[in-house]
Motif scaffolding. Structure first.
Motif, PDB file in Angstrom:
ATOM      1  N   ASN A 117       0.845  -1.193   0.000  1.00  0.00           N
ATOM      2  CA  ASN A 117       0.000   0.000   0.000  1.00  0.00           C
ATOM      3  C   ASN A 117       0.879   1.241   0.000  1.00  0.00           C
ATOM      4  O   ASN A 117       1.792   1.372   0.826  1.00  0.00           O
ATOM      5  CB  ASN A 117      -0.901   0.013   1.233  1.00  0.00           C
ATOM      6  CG  ASN A 117      -2.003  -1.025   1.158  1.00  0.00           C
ATOM      7  OD1 ASN A 117      -2.868  -0.949   0.295  1.00  0.00           O
ATOM      8  ND2 ASN A 117      -1.959  -2.012   2.045  1.00  0.00           N
ATOM      9  N   ASN A 118       0.631   2.153  -0.925  1.00  0.00           N
ATOM     10  CA  ASN A 118       1.372   3.407  -0.920  1.00  0.00           C
ATOM     11  C   ASN A 118       0.731   4.380   0.069  1.00  0.00           C
ATOM     12  O   ASN A 118      -0.232   4.038   0.772  1.00  0.00           O
ATOM     13  CB  ASN A 118       1.468   3.988  -2.330  1.00  0.00           C
ATOM     14  CG  ASN A 118       0.107   4.293  -2.942  1.00  0.00           C
ATOM     15  OD1 ASN A 118      -0.872   4.540  -2.238  1.00  0.00           O
ATOM     16  ND2 ASN A 118       0.040   4.296  -4.274  1.00  0.00           N
ATOM     17  N   ALA A 119       1.241   5.597   0.132  1.00  0.00           N
ATOM     18  CA  ALA A 119       0.770   6.552   1.137  1.00  0.00           C
ATOM     19  C   ALA A 119      -0.701   6.892   0.962  1.00  0.00           C
ATOM     20  O   ALA A 119      -1.443   7.035   1.946  1.00  0.00           O
ATOM     21  CB  ALA A 119       1.626   7.815   1.078  1.00  0.00           C
ATOM     22  N   GLU A 120      -1.160   7.021  -0.277  1.00  0.00           N
ATOM     23  CA  GLU A 120      -2.565   7.332  -0.495  1.00  0.00           C
ATOM     24  C   GLU A 120      -3.446   6.161  -0.085  1.00  0.00           C
ATOM     25  O   GLU A 120      -4.541   6.351   0.488  1.00  0.00           O
ATOM     26  CB  GLU A 120      -2.797   7.702  -1.955  1.00  0.00           C
ATOM     27  CG  GLU A 120      -4.057   8.515  -2.204  1.00  0.00           C
ATOM     28  CD  GLU A 120      -4.093   9.838  -1.457  1.00  0.00           C
ATOM     29  OE1 GLU A 120      -5.167  10.143  -0.878  1.00  0.00           O
ATOM     30  OE2 GLU A 120      -3.088  10.563  -1.441  1.00  0.00           O
ATOM     31  N   ASP A 121      -2.997   4.932  -0.358  1.00  0.00           N
ATOM     32  CA  ASP A 121      -3.726   3.750   0.097  1.00  0.00           C
ATOM     33  C   ASP A 121      -3.800   3.719   1.619  1.00  0.00           C
ATOM     34  O   ASP A 121      -4.844   3.393   2.203  1.00  0.00           O
ATOM     35  CB  ASP A 121      -3.032   2.467  -0.378  1.00  0.00           C
ATOM     36  CG  ASP A 121      -3.003   2.317  -1.880  1.00  0.00           C
ATOM     37  OD1 ASP A 121      -3.924   2.807  -2.558  1.00  0.00           O
ATOM     38  OD2 ASP A 121      -2.041   1.699  -2.390  1.00  0.00           O
TER      39      ASP A 121
END
Length: 438
Positions: free
Chosen positions: A291-295
């Motif tokens: 998961n990236n930061a937006e996720d």
């Protein structure tokens, strides 16, 4: 490159700098019971880098700046009569991996390719184990027993580091054409080294009553601390956590309902205040289950009302932003990373032109003073260098040292304002009434 200048030159060069330190209870003998400080330790990799020590011909031992930071925190801990109630390191504790690829990724059939830019400064080296990790242990033992603290892993703290063959770098990264990843894609794997120093069974955390949870051996952790009349929960997360890790983190929130919660993760904000990774280190690009930061914001941070503060490093510079969570409350997100600063090197070795791989950090820490006792609770953020013994706002040469490289578009006052600011905690008392200790 070998340097011939001695370490004494650094002390001489810095001898005339400002000496105004943040006021702490240790210095005044008084402490407001509604106030306390959290010390945020930005990326320390360049202090610990084996190549940045006199044994390798460097003009001074960069590790001494790291030790001074830890000594400052220990000296100003509440247990010593000071104001610091909790400390947290945002990752990239040391510099080097120790292998080209870990076994788990090798079994996936992945392949490494040469990457001239990365290999020149980040080639795996066993001196991570013999030099860099022992420096980390020594430093954190200086604060162990003084106050609760947490450390999260950064990409440099992984066991393995390689350039992924699926993402070849551009022939000329300055003119990448349609290549989305002009520097290629650095891939990381394995956390045995990190857990050997900071895992749940390490002497730093094992048996500590405030260390209340861990996952993946301690790469993710949960800690409790009491300060300013409240009990707080801190959750430390590994980089780009998977859904499995987020499920663990959610369980920690549910196990400690109503506590004001701080989340620290190595990579979250860019210096522009965006939730996006740098192109060369994008965990989700190499494995979609990350998961990236937006996720992370969508799946976890915005969904739990007790999370009010997110701390990160990794991306060189500083930024802060605030967003409303799903319940309409503010979540402050703060970036601090000073690893690329090298004024200390310039002053210690006149004539040397710093380049990629020669950052130091110059001793800068983030000090977040919580003032919760009044009608308008807030966090007063300052940035303090244990090397210069000065806040950013009190160092006359601060903008001259750093602004041109970091944020040249800002005025001097605005640049300093990136380091010295206030975060309002509107409605904190009502939002966290059940967490009050008195």
């Amino acid at each position: 490159m070998r340097f011939q200048h001695c370490a004494a030159l650094l002390a001489l060069a810095l001898g005339s700098t400002a000496s105004i330190a943040p006021v702490t209870a240790n210095e005044t003998g008084k402490r407001d019971p509604g106030s306390f400080t959290i010390a945020v330790i930005p990326d320390t990799q360049n202090y610990l880098d084996y190549a940045h020590q006199t044994e390798e011909g460097f003009p001074f031992n960069a590790r001494e700046i790291f030790y001074d930071q830890m000594a400052y925190i220990a000296r100003n801990a509440q247990s010593e009569g000071g104001d610091i109630a909790f400390a947290v390191a945002v990752g990239d504790v040391w510099q080097h991996a120790t292998s080209k690829m870990d076994d788990a990724h090798a079994r996936m059939g992945l392949k490494a390719i040469p990457n001239k830019l990365a290999d020149s400064i980040l080639a795996p080296d066993q001196r991570a184990v013999t030099v860099e990790m022992p420096i980390a242990r020594k430093g954190y033992r200086m604060i162990a027993g003084k106050l609760p603290f947490a450390v999260v892993p950064g990409n440099h703290d992984y066991d393995a580091n390689w350039s992924d063959s699926r993402f070849p770098p551009a022939e000329d990264y300055r003119n990448p054409g349609t290549n989305k990843y002009p520097y290629g894609q650095l891939h990381y794997g394995g956390l045995a080294n990190f857990n050997a120093v900071f895992g749940k069974d390490s002497d730093l955390f094992k048996g500590k009553p405030w260390y209340v949870g861990s996952h993946n051996g301690g790469a993710n952790s949960a800690a409790l601390f009491t300060a300013g009349g409240y009990r707080f929960l801190h959750i430390g997360l590994e980089m780009a956590p998977t859904d499995e890790v987020l499920a663990w983190a959610e369980a920690q929130v549910k196990a400690h309902p109503g506590l004001p919660t701080i989340v620290t993760i190595h990579d979250h904000l860019s210096p522009a205040g965006k939730r996006e990774p740098i192109s060369v280190v994008d965990f989700k690009a190499v494995h979609s289950e990350h998961n990236n930061a937006e996720d992370l914001w969508t799946k976890f941070l915005s969904r739990h009302d007790q999370i009010f503060l997110v701390l990160s490093g990794h991306q060189h510079g500083q930024a802060h932003r605030v967003d409303k969570n799903a319940m309409g409350h503010d979540v402050h997100q703060v970036l601090a990373d000073y690893q690329d600063r090298h004024q200390s090197l310039i002053q210690a070795a006149p004539g040397v032109k710093p380049r990629l791989g020669l950052g130091i950090g110059d001793g800068w820490l983030r000090l977040m003073r919580f003032e919760l006792g009044g009608a308008a609770p807030r966090i007063v953020v300052s940035t303090y260098s244990t090397l210069y013994k000065s806040n950013a706002a009190q160092l006359p040469t601060y903008s001259a040292f750093y602004k041109a490289k970091e944020k040249p578009e800002l005025s001097d006052a605005a640049f300093v304002g990136e380091e010295e600011f206030t975060l309002p905690l509107d409605g904190f008392a009502n939002r966290f009434a059940r967490a009050r200790t008195k």
